[in-house]
Motif scaffolding. Structure first.
Motif, PDB file in Angstrom:
ATOM      1  N   ASP A  53      55.504  33.859  40.595  1.00  0.00           N
ATOM      2  CA  ASP A  53      55.528  34.674  41.802  1.00  0.00           C
ATOM      3  C   ASP A  53      56.610  34.209  42.778  1.00  0.00           C
ATOM      4  OD1 ASP A  53      54.286  36.817  43.357  1.00  0.00           O
ATOM      5  OD2 ASP A  53      53.716  35.202  44.724  1.00  0.00           O
TER       6      ASP A  53
ATOM      7  N   GLY B 152      46.999  41.267  39.722  1.00  0.00           N
ATOM      8  CA  GLY B 152      47.333  41.884  41.006  1.00  0.00           C
ATOM      9  C   GLY B 152      46.438  41.406  42.118  1.00  0.00           C
ATOM     10  N   GLU B 153      45.143  41.283  41.808  1.00  0.00           N
ATOM     11  CA  GLU B 153      44.212  40.779  42.817  1.00  0.00           C
ATOM     12  C   GLU B 153      44.518  39.330  43.175  1.00  0.00           C
ATOM     13  OE1 GLU B 153      42.072  42.257  44.522  1.00  0.00           O
ATOM     14  OE2 GLU B 153      41.697  44.179  43.530  1.00  0.00           O
TER      15      GLU B 153
ATOM     16  N   ARG C 150      47.563  39.303  45.390  1.00  0.00           N
ATOM     17  CA  ARG C 150      47.226  39.818  46.716  1.00  0.00           C
ATOM     18  C   ARG C 150      46.415  38.793  47.510  1.00  0.00           C
ATOM     19  NH1 ARG C 150      43.011  42.963  48.960  1.00  0.00           N
ATOM     20  NH2 ARG C 150      41.929  43.022  46.964  1.00  0.00           N
ATOM     21  N   ARG C 151      45.561  38.024  46.817  1.00  0.00           N
ATOM     22  CA  ARG C 151      44.731  37.049  47.500  1.00  0.00           C
ATOM     23  C   ARG C 151      45.546  35.910  48.082  1.00  0.00           C
ATOM     24  NH1 ARG C 151      41.861  33.084  43.716  1.00  0.00           N
ATOM     25  NH2 ARG C 151      43.912  32.160  44.030  1.00  0.00           N
TER      26      ARG C 151
ATOM     27  N   GLY D 170      50.450  33.067  45.837  1.00  0.00           N
ATOM     28  CA  GLY D 170      51.397  33.558  46.813  1.00  0.00           C
ATOM     29  C   GLY D 170      52.224  32.495  47.463  1.00  0.00           C
TER      30      GLY D 170
ATOM     31  N   ALA E  53      40.405  37.391  48.892  1.00  0.00           N
ATOM     32  CA  ALA E  53      39.907  38.751  48.702  1.00  0.00           C
ATOM     33  C   ALA E  53      38.496  38.692  48.137  1.00  0.00           C
ATOM     34  CB  ALA E  53      40.825  39.504  47.734  1.00  0.00           C
TER      35      ALA E  53
END
Length: 852
Positions: A756, A790-791, A794-795, A806, A813
């Motif tokens: 990422d 994806g989750e 996003r978290r 990230g 989440a």
């Protein structure tokens, strides 16, 4: 039809029929009973005169076919199929029952096969088997030849369709004149549903054919003139011998030509100079499904099962048919009762009356079944069409029928293994530890090697052990031609397969071909062919230096070693060759990975994966062999034995296997070292990132690379100094969709965070270059894996402060936090307690406590 019984002074009894028409068959039988002839002439190859008597044997059950093939080229073959409802079969049975001679009068197969071979492919019409015409009452020329496959027929479809448009379909013309848009329906109303038809129907159809011949001539059937000339000559011969007490059964289209006044000299002139080949003829089983096909060897009859029913159930056919349908649906667990049958009969008869039909036909009965028994669904109707309207009936021929020696041996083997040919496709599960199943496996593999694909290997839905095999079996009539072709290799299945394997081994051009052949020989139990195959394998392995070729050959060779171990075959020589190939790949693979373009790198990655699996399997096989070799081979105790009673030969075998096992283990360790070397390359000479990433992944999956080390290699590959396309290539190699890379990222968030962060850092001008590679990599993941990734992205980082995907702090989440989500866990507690048979939790607080 034509030829109602008339006075002998009027000449021969000409019975013009529709091939494979049950109404025509009943009419022929009635006409012969009313006016018995002294000889029966039938449209078909005269070579069949010698074997027509076999039709009276009790073991002869239609549908069957006359098979004629060139003696020196069995692939050039033609079929003349006959069903139980065929008028020709009805005439043959009547004649044999009344001890009346039967003769075939069509153009000899010797001529028709030679003529078919000389026709240009583009000019040939779509193939059709005689006497099964493309049109219901006309004959479609010579029989289909085996040299043209269905795929080739499809490729020639435009030319064939153009030729077909020029040919006249008599029934289509007559039905259109009568106001019908469906020739089949018109024929059913006029003939099939009116008992034996009556003299007026015979005469009407005869006059109609005369009018059509006068209007259209040969109607696009160029070969008919020659065929009809031969029929007239045979008819003259019969009349000289038997007088006018002759009955002729042929397609109604030919009746006007047989009644035409011509001279024998003119007919012989048409036949002069025809090409000819030496032929052999026999009876072979046929199927209703093959009759229903419009190409290949089909007869173009869309509903043979329905026609068979009409012929054998002339009284109350609708009631009997719908009872059959109800029985089929009950067997498939549909709720059908006798009340459904009664209501369906009433509805079918009502539909026939509303449509102005003399009797409910196939369309009316299917409409009634759909409405009454199937609740309007077309799914059960498809089953009815497949099982009853078409059907899977396979005919039988007696053992006394002529056959090539290979066919006789195959029949004996099938009987001894209790493996009966069937027209219905079925799955066969084999346990190779059982003698009968092992014999079945060897037979099916030998037939496949001979090109007789009676069985096709399938993926087993149960155990994946090497002692299990799954096959899909279906016997197709044209396999009889394949057996005749394979007869040139030997008189038994074993000798023929051995001879063909030896020939293929000597003529093989590549190493991979020989290794695949060695595998097939082991599967087929062709131990006599292995020495020749092994010599060819050793010669080609010694001369081939291409790493790609060696990598292609090794997996099949290792599988052969493993299969031999399962089947109790000595594969020591194969094992030595396999180890030698692996050694050469170890030396040649690293240099072969340098300087490859994208396509070359992708191909080399596939080779590397295949070799990796092969070496692991080779090591596993040798280890298993060592354990087996060190065990004493005990027999039932007829005298005292102890576990220490191992003969000198057993000790030698154990020592040999132990040495092979040590060699295999050393080979696997050296392979891992070579992969580590590839994974660590990041300077010149350049090795593609795809190769380096895949090498790292293979090591990680084998447990030879620590997770920290994998993360370090990924960090190096994705460092700012690496060009984005090369980094994307490394990612594709490491987490490519086919290797479970998605789940690796799901469970190791450090790797996901590295990917990422690298993706975020890719410059805008380079992003479009790496996007196709990334899309190709991640699109191969399952939908659930992509959603989870994806989750996670996003978290962001997990709540305990450790680095997440990230790379920066973010709230967790719902459902993806580091601890237990008690609300979501509590929601499933009642269901879990129900599954476990426990009492339900009465209060919400108790549910929360149970979740904790």
């Amino acid at each position: 039809m034509t030829g109602a019984p008339r006075a002998r002074a009027a000449g021969p009894l000409l019975l013009g029929v529709r091939h494979h028409g049950p109404g025509s068959a009943r009419a022929v039988r009635a006409a012969l009973d009313a006016c018995p002839p002294r000889v029966v002439l039938i449209e078909g190859p005269p070579e069949a005169d010698a074997i027509v008597g076999l039709a009276a044997e009790k073991d002869m059950r239609p549908p069957v076919a006359l098979l004629a093939h060139a003696a020196d080229d069995p692939g050039r073959a033609g079929f003349w199929p006959l069903a139980g409802f065929s008028p020709e079969w009805a005439a043959i049975q009547w004649a044999l029952a009344h001890e009346v001679p039967v003769r075939f009068i069509d153009l000899p197969a010797a001529n028709s096969l030679a003529m078919a071979a000389k026709k240009p492919p583009a000019a040939e019409p779509a193939p059709a088997a005689e006497p099964a015409p493309a049109g219901p009452s006309e004959s479609a020329g010579p029989p289909a030849t085996e040299t043209e496959t269905e795929a080739e027929a499809d490729q020639a479809a435009p030319a064939a369709a153009s030729a077909e448009r020029m040919r006249v379909d008599p029934l289509a013309v007559l039905s259109e004149a009568a106001g019908y848009d469906d020739p089949e329906r018109w024929w059913e109303d006029v003939i099939e549903h009116r008992g034996t038809g009556g003299a007026e129907a015979f005469t009407a159809v005869a006059e109609a054919m005369e009018a059509l011949r006068a209007e259209y001539g040969h109607g696009g059937h160029e070969d008919d003139a020659v065929r009809e000339a031969h029929m007239r000559l045979r008819l003259r011969e019969a009349r000289r011998e038997f007088g006018d007490e002759v009955a002729v059964v042929c397609g109604a289209w030919h009746v006007p030509a047989l009644g035409e006044r011509t001279t024998a000299t003119a007919d012989r002139k048409l036949l002069k100079g025809l090409p000819k080949v030496k032929t052999e003829i026999s009876w072979v089983p046929w199927t209703h499904r093959r009759l229903a096909r419009h190409s290949g060897y089909g007869a173009g009859i869309t509903s043979p099962g329905w026609y068979d029913h009409l012929f054998h159930a002339p009284d109350r056919p609708v009631e009997r048919w719908l009872t059959k349908v109800a029985g089929l649906l009950r067997d498939e667990d549909f709720g059908v009762s006798s009340a459904h049958v009664i209501e369906a009969v009433r509805l079918a008869e009502t539909l026939a009356a509303m449509r102005g039909r003399p009797l409910a036909g196939l369309a009316e009965t299917l409409d009634a079944v759909r409405a009454v028994m199937c609740d309007g669904s077309d799914v059960p109707i498809a089953l009815v069409r497949d099982r009853l309207v078409v059907g899977d009936i396979l005919g039988e021929v007696p053992e006394s029928a002529p056959a090539v020696p290979l066919q006789r041996d195959l029949t004996r083997t099938q009987r001894s293994l209790r493996l009966k040919p069937e027209a219905l496709e079925r799955e066969l599960e084999l346990d190779l530890r059982k003698e009968t199943d092992a014999g079945r496996s060897r037979l099916l593999h030998r037939l496949r090697l001979l090109g007789v694909d009676w069985g096709t290997p399938a993926v087993s839905r149960g155990s994946t052990g090497t002692f299990r095999e799954t096959w899909r079996l279906r016997w197709e009539p044209e396999l009889a031609v394949r057996v005749a072709e394979a007869g040139v290799w030997g008189t038994t299945v074993l000798s023929a397969a051995t001879a063909k394997a030896e020939t293929e081994a000597r003529s093989a051009k590549g190493l991979a071909e020989v290794t695949e052949l060695a595998e097939r020989c082991l599967l087929a139990g062709l131990s006599a062919a292995l020495p020749v195959v092994m010599r060819s394998l050793a010669d080609r392995a010694a001369l081939d230096a291409d790493v790609g070729h060696l990598a292609q050959a090794l997996p099949a060779l290792v599988r052969s070693v493993r299969y031999g171990d399962v089947r109790g075959t000595d594969t020591a020589a194969l094992g030595e060759v396999a180890v030698g190939l692996a050694e050469r790949i170890l030396v040649g693979l690293p240099p072969a990975c340098v300087g490859l373009d994208a396509d070359g790198a992708a191909e080399m990655r596939r080779h590397m994966e295949a070799v990796h699996r092969a070496i692991a399997l080779l090591s596993e096989t040798e280890t298993t062999g060592t354990e087996a070799g060190t065990r004493p081979h005990t027999q039932p105790h007829t005298r005292a034995h102890t576990q220490t009673d191992i003969s000198t030969a057993d000790m030698s075998t154990a020592e040999t296997r132990s040495a092979e096992s040590r060699a295999a283990d050393g080979l696997r360790a050296r392979w891992a070292a070579m992969l580590r070397n590839l994974a660590g390359r990041d300077g010149a000479p350049a090795t593609p990132g795809l190769i380096r990433g895949r090498a790292a992944r293979l090591l990680l999956d084998d447990g030879r690379l620590a997770e920290d080390e994998a993360a370090r290699l990924m960090g190096l590959a994705l460092s700012p100094g690496t060009q984005p396309p090369e980094a994307a290539s490394w990612i594709e190699g490491f987490i490519g969709g086919g290797a479970g890379g998605g789940m690796l990222l799901v469970h190791d968030e450090r790797l996901l965070g590295l990917v990422d962060r690298w993706l975020i850092s890719v410059p805008a001008e380079a992003f479009t270059d790496v996007l196709p590679l990334l899309r190709r990599t991640f699109s191969a993941y399952d939908t659930g894996v992509r959603r989870t990734l994806g989750e996670l992205v996003r978290r962001g980082p997990v709540a305990d402060g450790s680095t997440g995907a990230g790379g920066q702090g973010a709230p967790a989440a719902p459902g993806f936090g580091p601890g237990l989500d008690t609300d979501r866990a509590a929601a499933v507690v009642p269901t879990v307690r129900l599954l476990l048979g426990l009492d339900p939790v009465p209060h919400a607080n108790d549910t929360m406590e149970a979740a904790r």
